[in-house]
Each structure stands twice: as structure tokens, then as C-alpha cells.
Design a protein around this motif. Structure first.
Motif, PDB file in Angstrom:
ATOM      1  N   THR A  26       0.859  -1.194   0.000  1.00 54.78           N
ATOM      2  CA  THR A  26       0.000   0.000   0.000  1.00 54.78           C
ATOM      3  C   THR A  26       0.891   1.239   0.000  1.00 54.78           C
ATOM      4  O   THR A  26       1.078   1.893   1.026  1.00 54.78           O
ATOM      5  N   PRO A  27       1.467   1.589  -1.156  1.00 57.03           N
ATOM      6  CA  PRO A  27       2.400   2.711  -1.220  1.00 57.03           C
ATOM      7  C   PRO A  27       1.700   4.063  -1.028  1.00 57.03           C
ATOM      8  O   PRO A  27       0.538   4.242  -1.398  1.00 57.03           O
ATOM      9  N   LEU A  28       2.425   5.006  -0.460  1.00 55.85           N
ATOM     10  CA  LEU A  28       1.925   6.357  -0.287  1.00 55.85           C
ATOM     11  C   LEU A  28       1.755   7.030  -1.647  1.00 55.85           C
ATOM     12  O   LEU A  28       2.609   6.892  -2.532  1.00 55.85           O
ATOM     13  N   THR A  29       0.656   7.750  -1.820  1.00 54.01           N
ATOM     14  CA  THR A  29       0.439   8.444  -3.084  1.00 54.01           C
ATOM     15  C   THR A  29      -0.420   9.686  -2.886  1.00 54.01           C
ATOM     16  O   THR A  29      -1.234   9.760  -1.964  1.00 54.01           O
ATOM     17  N   ASN A  30      -0.197  10.656  -3.720  1.00 52.01           N
ATOM     18  CA  ASN A  30      -1.070  11.825  -3.880  1.00 52.01           C
ATOM     19  C   ASN A  30      -0.925  12.223  -5.331  1.00 52.01           C
ATOM     20  O   ASN A  30      -0.102  13.066  -5.681  1.00 52.01           O
ATOM     21  N   PHE A  31      -1.696  11.576  -6.187  1.00 54.64           N
ATOM     22  CA  PHE A  31      -1.416  11.554  -7.626  1.00 54.64           C
ATOM     23  C   PHE A  31      -2.588  12.117  -8.426  1.00 54.64           C
ATOM     24  O   PHE A  31      -3.727  11.671  -8.269  1.00 54.64           O
ATOM     25  N   GLN A  32      -2.304  13.099  -9.278  1.00 50.56           N
ATOM     26  CA  GLN A  32      -3.311  13.657 -10.176  1.00 50.56           C
ATOM     27  C   GLN A  32      -3.241  12.951 -11.522  1.00 50.56           C
ATOM     28  O   GLN A  32      -2.149  12.653 -12.023  1.00 50.56           O
ATOM     29  N   PHE A  33      -4.391  12.694 -12.131  1.00 49.88           N
ATOM     30  CA  PHE A  33      -4.420  12.002 -13.414  1.00 49.88           C
ATOM     31  C   PHE A  33      -5.668  12.426 -14.175  1.00 49.88           C
ATOM     32  O   PHE A  33      -6.467  13.235 -13.703  1.00 49.88           O
ATOM     33  N   GLY A  34      -5.843  11.873 -15.358  1.00 45.71           N
ATOM     34  CA  GLY A  34      -6.969  12.245 -16.212  1.00 45.71           C
ATOM     35  C   GLY A  34      -6.529  13.227 -17.276  1.00 45.71           C
ATOM     36  O   GLY A  34      -5.471  13.852 -17.181  1.00 45.71           O
ATOM     37  N   SER A  35      -7.346  13.373 -18.314  1.00 42.18           N
ATOM     38  CA  SER A  35      -6.985  14.225 -19.450  1.00 42.18           C
ATOM     39  C   SER A  35      -6.770  15.678 -19.060  1.00 42.18           C
ATOM     40  O   SER A  35      -6.015  16.406 -19.695  1.00 42.18           O
ATOM     41  N   ARG A  36      -7.429  16.113 -17.979  1.00 46.45           N
ATOM     42  CA  ARG A  36      -7.287  17.499 -17.500  1.00 46.45           C
ATOM     43  C   ARG A  36      -6.688  17.540 -16.099  1.00 46.45           C
ATOM     44  O   ARG A  36      -6.769  18.580 -15.436  1.00 46.45           O
ATOM     45  N   ASN A  37      -6.084  16.443 -15.679  1.00 44.96           N
ATOM     46  CA  ASN A  37      -5.570  16.333 -14.308  1.00 44.96           C
ATOM     47  C   ASN A  37      -6.642  16.696 -13.288  1.00 44.96           C
ATOM     48  O   ASN A  37      -6.353  17.305 -12.252  1.00 44.96           O
ATOM     49  N   HIS A  38      -7.893  16.310 -13.587  1.00 45.41           N
ATOM     50  CA  HIS A  38      -9.023  16.674 -12.735  1.00 45.41           C
ATOM     51  C   HIS A  38      -9.377  15.570 -11.738  1.00 45.41           C
ATOM     52  O   HIS A  38     -10.315  15.720 -10.952  1.00 45.41           O
ATOM     53  N   LYS A  39      -8.619  14.477 -11.752  1.00 47.71           N
ATOM     54  CA  LYS A  39      -8.851  13.378 -10.826  1.00 47.71           C
ATOM     55  C   LYS A  39      -7.632  13.243  -9.921  1.00 47.71           C
ATOM     56  O   LYS A  39      -6.511  13.588 -10.313  1.00 47.71           O
ATOM     57  N   ARG A  40      -7.858  12.728  -8.724  1.00 46.90           N
ATOM     58  CA  ARG A  40      -6.747  12.575  -7.790  1.00 46.90           C
ATOM     59  C   ARG A  40      -6.956  11.361  -6.907  1.00 46.90           C
ATOM     60  O   ARG A  40      -8.078  11.087  -6.471  1.00 46.90           O
ATOM     61  N   THR A  41      -5.868  10.650  -6.641  1.00 45.30           N
ATOM     62  CA  THR A  41      -5.871   9.546  -5.685  1.00 45.30           C
ATOM     63  C   THR A  41      -4.878   9.862  -4.576  1.00 45.30           C
ATOM     64  O   THR A  41      -3.741  10.258  -4.866  1.00 45.30           O
ATOM     65  N   GLU A  42      -5.300   9.714  -3.329  1.00 43.12           N
ATOM     66  CA  GLU A  42      -4.401   9.953  -2.210  1.00 43.12           C
ATOM     67  C   GLU A  42      -4.596   8.884  -1.140  1.00 43.12           C
ATOM     68  O   GLU A  42      -5.651   8.280  -1.029  1.00 43.12           O
ATOM     69  N   GLY A  43      -3.558   8.678  -0.355  1.00 44.28           N
ATOM     70  CA  GLY A  43      -3.608   7.694   0.718  1.00 44.28           C
ATOM     71  C   GLY A  43      -2.274   6.982   0.847  1.00 44.28           C
ATOM     72  O   GLY A  43      -1.271   7.417   0.259  1.00 44.28           O
ATOM     73  N   PRO A  44      -2.241   5.885   1.595  1.00 45.90           N
ATOM     74  CA  PRO A  44      -3.388   5.254   2.263  1.00 45.90           C
ATOM     75  C   PRO A  44      -3.676   5.883   3.621  1.00 45.90           C
ATOM     76  O   PRO A  44      -2.846   6.591   4.183  1.00 45.90           O
ATOM     77  N   PHE A  45      -4.878   5.615   4.139  1.00 44.62           N
ATOM     78  CA  PHE A  45      -5.268   6.018   5.485  1.00 44.62           C
ATOM     79  C   PHE A  45      -6.031   4.859   6.127  1.00 44.62           C
ATOM     80  O   PHE A  45      -6.526   3.975   5.436  1.00 44.62           O
ATOM     81  N   ASP A  46      -6.087   4.856   7.423  1.00 43.89           N
ATOM     82  CA  ASP A  46      -6.776   3.793   8.157  1.00 43.89           C
ATOM     83  C   ASP A  46      -8.262   4.121   8.282  1.00 43.89           C
ATOM     84  O   ASP A  46      -8.636   5.256   8.591  1.00 43.89           O
ATOM     85  N   TRP A  47      -9.085   3.112   8.054  1.00 45.76           N
ATOM     86  CA  TRP A  47     -10.543   3.305   8.116  1.00 45.76           C
ATOM     87  C   TRP A  47     -11.186   1.984   8.484  1.00 45.76           C
ATOM     88  O   TRP A  47     -10.733   0.913   8.057  1.00 45.76           O
ATOM     89  N   ILE A  48     -12.241   2.040   9.278  1.00 42.39           N
ATOM     90  CA  ILE A  48     -12.997   0.846   9.643  1.00 42.39           C
ATOM     91  C   ILE A  48     -14.246   0.763   8.776  1.00 42.39           C
ATOM     92  O   ILE A  48     -15.104   1.652   8.830  1.00 42.39           O
ATOM     93  N   ASN A  49     -14.328  -0.283   7.992  1.00 41.48           N
ATOM     94  CA  ASN A  49     -15.493  -0.479   7.126  1.00 41.48           C
ATOM     95  C   ASN A  49     -16.701  -0.842   7.997  1.00 41.48           C
ATOM     96  O   ASN A  49     -16.655  -1.818   8.752  1.00 41.48           O
ATOM     97  N   PRO A  50     -17.800  -0.068   7.914  1.00 40.11           N
ATOM     98  CA  PRO A  50     -18.960  -0.361   8.771  1.00 40.11           C
ATOM     99  C   PRO A  50     -19.661  -1.671   8.438  1.00 40.11           C
ATOM    100  O   PRO A  50     -20.465  -2.156   9.238  1.00 40.11           O
ATOM    101  N   ILE A  51     -19.383  -2.270   7.284  1.00 44.97           N
ATOM    102  CA  ILE A  51     -19.973  -3.573   6.956  1.00 44.97           C
ATOM    103  C   ILE A  51     -19.236  -4.689   7.683  1.00 44.97           C
ATOM    104  O   ILE A  51     -19.844  -5.582   8.269  1.00 44.97           O
ATOM    105  N   THR A  52     -17.914  -4.632   7.655  1.00 44.06           N
ATOM    106  CA  THR A  52     -17.108  -5.708   8.244  1.00 44.06           C
ATOM    107  C   THR A  52     -16.643  -5.396   9.662  1.00 44.06           C
ATOM    108  O   THR A  52     -16.257  -6.306  10.394  1.00 44.06           O
ATOM    109  N   ASN A  53     -16.662  -4.100  10.020  1.00 44.97           N
ATOM    110  CA  ASN A  53     -16.119  -3.641  11.312  1.00 44.97           C
ATOM    111  C   ASN A  53     -14.636  -3.975  11.453  1.00 44.97           C
ATOM    112  O   ASN A  53     -14.121  -4.118  12.561  1.00 44.97           O
ATOM    113  N   LYS A  54     -13.937  -4.084  10.320  1.00 46.87           N
ATOM    114  CA  LYS A  54     -12.509  -4.368  10.328  1.00 46.87           C
ATOM    115  C   LYS A  54     -11.740  -3.158   9.803  1.00 46.87           C
ATOM    116  O   LYS A  54     -12.180  -2.498   8.857  1.00 46.87           O
ATOM    117  N   PRO A  55     -10.577  -2.857  10.409  1.00 45.32           N
ATOM    118  CA  PRO A  55      -9.757  -1.754   9.894  1.00 45.32           C
ATOM    119  C   PRO A  55      -9.050  -2.158   8.610  1.00 45.32           C
ATOM    120  O   PRO A  55      -8.632  -3.314   8.446  1.00 45.32           O
TER     121      PRO A  55
END
Length: 213
Positions: A66-95
């Protein structure tokens, strides 16, 4: 459960994911040989790392990370992916380690499946949708022409639905606009016997998602 989901989401959005703007995508000439090592020509199979999805550098190790990223992409650089971060899914209750993807007003959380064979959404703000073990992107070893089926559940409000996804590798070692070692695959979504959506994706090293239709 609904109130708990809202509290978790509100806390997450306030905390955010504080990373600096990435320089990913700048070292392609030096890394082209590393990306070539993902492909096993004799057996027509390829190791697909998370870094192909994030747009990041890859060290050629055949490991799901799970590499660190803060990456802009798309034809207009209008999309972005960032993370990772810790989160507990409310369906599974697992981090889990999550990535947050922005596309104008659309916000999605993505995580690696427990079996590490794919990466998919855990949250989508368009429908207040929460999912467990979805597959939107293939990970690990896949073969040319291979198709795999994944079944998972999602909640939206009080509704709990079961979905089936089929991922099919169209071209395992694809050349996109002169850039080698891209990936072209198909994604089909079913609810029961009915197909409700389908897409074809192209991901390229150091560029992330470059085409979808």
C-alpha cells in the motif's frame, strides 16, 4: 448502524489525508525495464502491482503493498488519488488501509481485497454506498485472457444487495500511445442474472487510469 456510518465518515473527512503533491510519473525512462519484469513471456502471465493503479513508481518486487500516493491524473488532471489512510469499514467492522479518489464531486474509498487478487471500492458518495471485498482492478498474478468472478455485498441506506463482478484481461502487456507495459481489461457488474454495468479500462505505468469507456 446508519448513524454510526455517518459519524465515521464525518470524522474521516475532517481529518483528511495529509500528503504532499507527488512527483510520480517522472521516472519512466529509468523504470521501464522494472515494469517489463512484471511480465512472464513464457507463461503469458503478469504480476499486477498496486502501483499500476496509483500511478506510482514500482521496485519490481512481486508483492502487494500500500504505497503512499497523492497523484493527479486524467486528461485534464481533474482526478486525484491519495492515501493510504486507516478506516474501519462499517460492513465488516474491520480496519483497512484505504485510498481516497476524487473526481469533481465524486469521492470513493478503495482498498485491497482480503485475498489480494483485486482492489475495489469500500465507499462511494454518489449513493452513500458501502461495500466489502469489491473488485474493480485486478492485482497479483493474472494470465492473458483470464476471467475471474467475484461476489460481494454493498449497503445503501437500509438496503443490502449482493453483486457479482467479472474481470477479464483483454491485453496483459498493452502498449498505450507508445508507452509499454500498460494493462487493458474489462469489468462487468451483475445483480442476480442482470448485467447492470460494464466498462473497459486501460492503466499505464506512471499514468494510472488513462482510458475508460
Amino acid at each position: 448502524m446508519k448513524r454510526a456510518i455517518c459519524i465515521v465518515f464525518s470524522m474521516l473527512m475532517m481529518s483528511g489525508c495529509q500528503t504532499t503533491q507527488s512527483t510520480e510519473g517522472t521516472n519512466w525512462d529509468a523504470e521501464q525495464a522494472l515494469w517489463g519484469s512484471a511480465y512472464d513471456q513464457d507463461n503469458k502471465k503478469r504480476f499486477i502491482p498496486v502501483q499500476l493503479w496509483t500511478g506510482g513508481s514500482w521496485d519490481s518486487q512481486h508483492q502487494i503493498t500500500t504505497p503512499l500516493t497523492n497523484f493527479q491524473f486524467g486528461s485534464r488532471n481533474h482526478k486525484r488519488t491519495e492515501g493510504p489512510f486507516d478506516w474501519i469499514n462499517p460492513i465488516t467492522n474491520k480496519p483497512s488501509k484505504m485510498y481516497k479518489r476524487f473526481n469533481n464531486g465524486k469521492i470513493q474509498f478503495f482498498t485491497i481485497r482480503e485475498d489480494q487478487t483485486g482492489l475495489g471500492r469500500s465507499y462511494d458518495n454518489r449513493w452513500s454506498l458501502y461495500c466489502a471485498d469489491e473488485a474493480k482492478f485486478p492485482l497479483g498474478w493474472w494470465m492473458e485472457g483470464e476471467e475471474r468472478t467475484f461476489t460481494y455485498q454493498c449497503t445503501s441506506g437500509e438496503n443490502l444487495d449482493t453483486y457479482t463482478v467479472k474481470l477479464t484481461i483483454d491485453t496483459l502487456d498493452y502498449t498505450y500511445q507508445g508507452r509499454k507495459h500498460a494493462l487493458k481489461y474489462s469489468w462487468k457488474l451483475f445483480r442476480g442474472d442482470s448485467r447492470v454495468d460494464s466498462k473497459t479500462y486501460i492503466y499505464a505505468p506512471h499514468k494510472g487510469m488513462v482510458e475508460v469507456w
